[in-house]
Design a protein around this motif. Structure first.
Motif, PDB file in Angstrom:
ATOM      1  N   ALA A  94       0.829  -1.201   0.000  1.00 16.94           N
ATOM      2  CA  ALA A  94       0.000   0.000   0.000  1.00 16.94           C
ATOM      3  C   ALA A  94       0.867   1.256   0.000  1.00 16.94           C
ATOM      4  O   ALA A  94       0.613   2.194  -0.770  1.00 16.94           O
ATOM      5  CB  ALA A  94      -0.938  -0.003   1.207  1.00 16.94           C
ATOM      6  N   VAL A  95       1.899   1.276   0.829  1.00 15.34           N
ATOM      7  CA  VAL A  95       2.784   2.449   0.880  1.00 15.34           C
ATOM      8  C   VAL A  95       3.494   2.617  -0.457  1.00 15.34           C
ATOM      9  O   VAL A  95       3.570   3.730  -0.992  1.00 15.34           O
ATOM     10  CB  VAL A  95       3.788   2.336   2.049  1.00 15.34           C
ATOM     11  CG1 VAL A  95       4.855   3.416   1.961  1.00 15.34           C
ATOM     12  CG2 VAL A  95       3.053   2.428   3.375  1.00 15.34           C
ATOM     13  N   GLN A  96       4.005   1.538  -1.034  1.00 11.97           N
ATOM     14  CA  GLN A  96       4.679   1.640  -2.326  1.00 11.97           C
ATOM     15  C   GLN A  96       3.725   2.107  -3.424  1.00 11.97           C
ATOM     16  O   GLN A  96       4.097   2.903  -4.288  1.00 11.97           O
ATOM     17  CB  GLN A  96       5.317   0.303  -2.714  1.00 11.97           C
ATOM     18  CG  GLN A  96       6.537  -0.053  -1.910  1.00 11.97           C
ATOM     19  CD  GLN A  96       7.637   0.985  -2.034  1.00 11.97           C
ATOM     20  OE1 GLN A  96       7.871   1.570  -3.081  1.00 11.97           O
ATOM     21  NE2 GLN A  96       8.307   1.254  -0.925  1.00 11.97           N
ATOM     22  N   ASP A  97       2.485   1.628  -3.399  1.00  5.19           N
ATOM     23  CA  ASP A  97       1.502   2.071  -4.393  1.00  5.19           C
ATOM     24  C   ASP A  97       1.190   3.551  -4.237  1.00  5.19           C
ATOM     25  O   ASP A  97       1.039   4.274  -5.232  1.00  5.19           O
ATOM     26  CB  ASP A  97       0.224   1.246  -4.294  1.00  5.19           C
ATOM     27  CG  ASP A  97       0.390  -0.160  -4.839  1.00  5.19           C
ATOM     28  OD1 ASP A  97       1.428  -0.433  -5.490  1.00  5.19           O
ATOM     29  OD2 ASP A  97      -0.516  -0.984  -4.625  1.00  5.19           O
ATOM     30  N   LEU A  98       1.067   4.017  -2.996  1.00  2.93           N
ATOM     31  CA  LEU A  98       0.816   5.448  -2.769  1.00  2.93           C
ATOM     32  C   LEU A  98       1.990   6.289  -3.268  1.00  2.93           C
ATOM     33  O   LEU A  98       1.810   7.325  -3.915  1.00  2.93           O
ATOM     34  CB  LEU A  98       0.554   5.726  -1.294  1.00  2.93           C
ATOM     35  CG  LEU A  98      -0.776   5.217  -0.738  1.00  2.93           C
ATOM     36  CD1 LEU A  98      -0.811   5.366   0.773  1.00  2.93           C
ATOM     37  CD2 LEU A  98      -1.946   5.941  -1.380  1.00  2.93           C
ATOM     38  N   LEU A  99       3.210   5.844  -2.979  1.00  2.00           N
ATOM     39  CA  LEU A  99       4.397   6.566  -3.426  1.00  2.00           C
ATOM     40  C   LEU A  99       4.483   6.582  -4.955  1.00  2.00           C
ATOM     41  O   LEU A  99       4.791   7.619  -5.557  1.00  2.00           O
ATOM     42  CB  LEU A  99       5.657   5.946  -2.831  1.00  2.00           C
ATOM     43  CG  LEU A  99       5.794   6.052  -1.312  1.00  2.00           C
ATOM     44  CD1 LEU A  99       6.977   5.242  -0.829  1.00  2.00           C
ATOM     45  CD2 LEU A  99       5.907   7.487  -0.884  1.00  2.00           C
TER      46      LEU A  99
END
Length: 169
Positions: A94-99
Motif C-alpha cells: 500500500a505504501v509503495q503504491d501510494l508513493l
C-alpha cells in the motif's frame, strides 16, 4: 476417464501459464477475453534495474523542544515464515503504491499545491499521521519521501517529496 481429463486440463493450464510469460500480443488479446479472473499467472521476477533504487518514508514531529530528527517509518519486519503468513505485505504494498501514485501524479500536475489534493498524497498523509508520535504531545508532523539510487557507498539519497507540517489532534 476423470484421470485423463485432469491430466489434459492441468497440462493445458501449464502450457497456457508458460505462454503467458512470453509477452505475445496475440496471446494477451486472447487471454484478455477469457481470463477475466486472472487464473493464469504472470511473473515479473526481474526489474529493468534490479536493486538499483529504493523509496523511503521519513517523519519528524514537533514537540515542546522543537522538531525531532527525521526517522524512517518502520514497516513490519520480514520474518522467515512470510511465505506462510505475511500480513505486512499489504502495508508495504500500500505504501509503495501510494508513493508510485504520487510520483505519477507529480509528472502530470505542474502545481505542487494541487499535488497535495490528490488521493495518493492524502492517503499517504493520513497513513503518516496515524503513526505513533516520536515525542509525547507532538503538535505537528511532517513527512518526506526519499529515494535512494545506487549501491553501497555509491548510494545517492534524493528527496522526492517534502510535506508541509500537518497539525496533530
Amino acid at each position: 476417464m476423470s484421470r485423463t481429463l485432469t491430466i489434459v486440463v492441468l497440462s493445458a493450464l501449464l502450457v497456457a501459464s508458460a505462454l503467458n510469460q512470453l509477452k505475445l500480443r496475440r496471446w494477451e488479446r486472447l487471454t484478455g477475453r477469457w481470463d477475466r479472473w486472472a487464473v493464469l499467472p504472470h511473473f515479473a521476477f526481474f526489474a529493468p534495474e534490479p536493486g538499483h533504487a529504493g523509496t523511503h518514508l521519513v517523519l519528524r514531529d514537533r514537540g515542546e523542544n522543537g522538531w525531532t530528527g527525521w526517522h524512517e517509518v518502520p514497516l513490519s519486519p520480514r520474518t522467515r515464515w512470510r511465505f506462510v503468513w505475511n500480513p505486512a505485505r499489504y502495508e508495504r504494498k500500500a505504501v509503495q503504491d501510494l508513493l508510485s501514485g504520487i510520483a505519477r501524479d507529480a509528472q502530470e500536475i505542474d502545481d505542487p499545491h494541487a499535488l497535495t489534493l490528490t488521493s495518493c498524497y492524502l492517503g499517504l498523509a493520513a497513513w503518516a499521521d496515524a503513526q505513533p508520535p516520536a515525542v509525547p504531545g507532538a503538535t505537528e508532523r511532517q513527512f518526506a519521501v526519499l529515494q535512494t539510487v545506487g549501491h553501497g557507498g555509491d548510494r545517492d539519497l534524493r528527496p522526492a517529496i517534502l510535506s508541509r507540517p500537518l497539525r496533530r489532534a
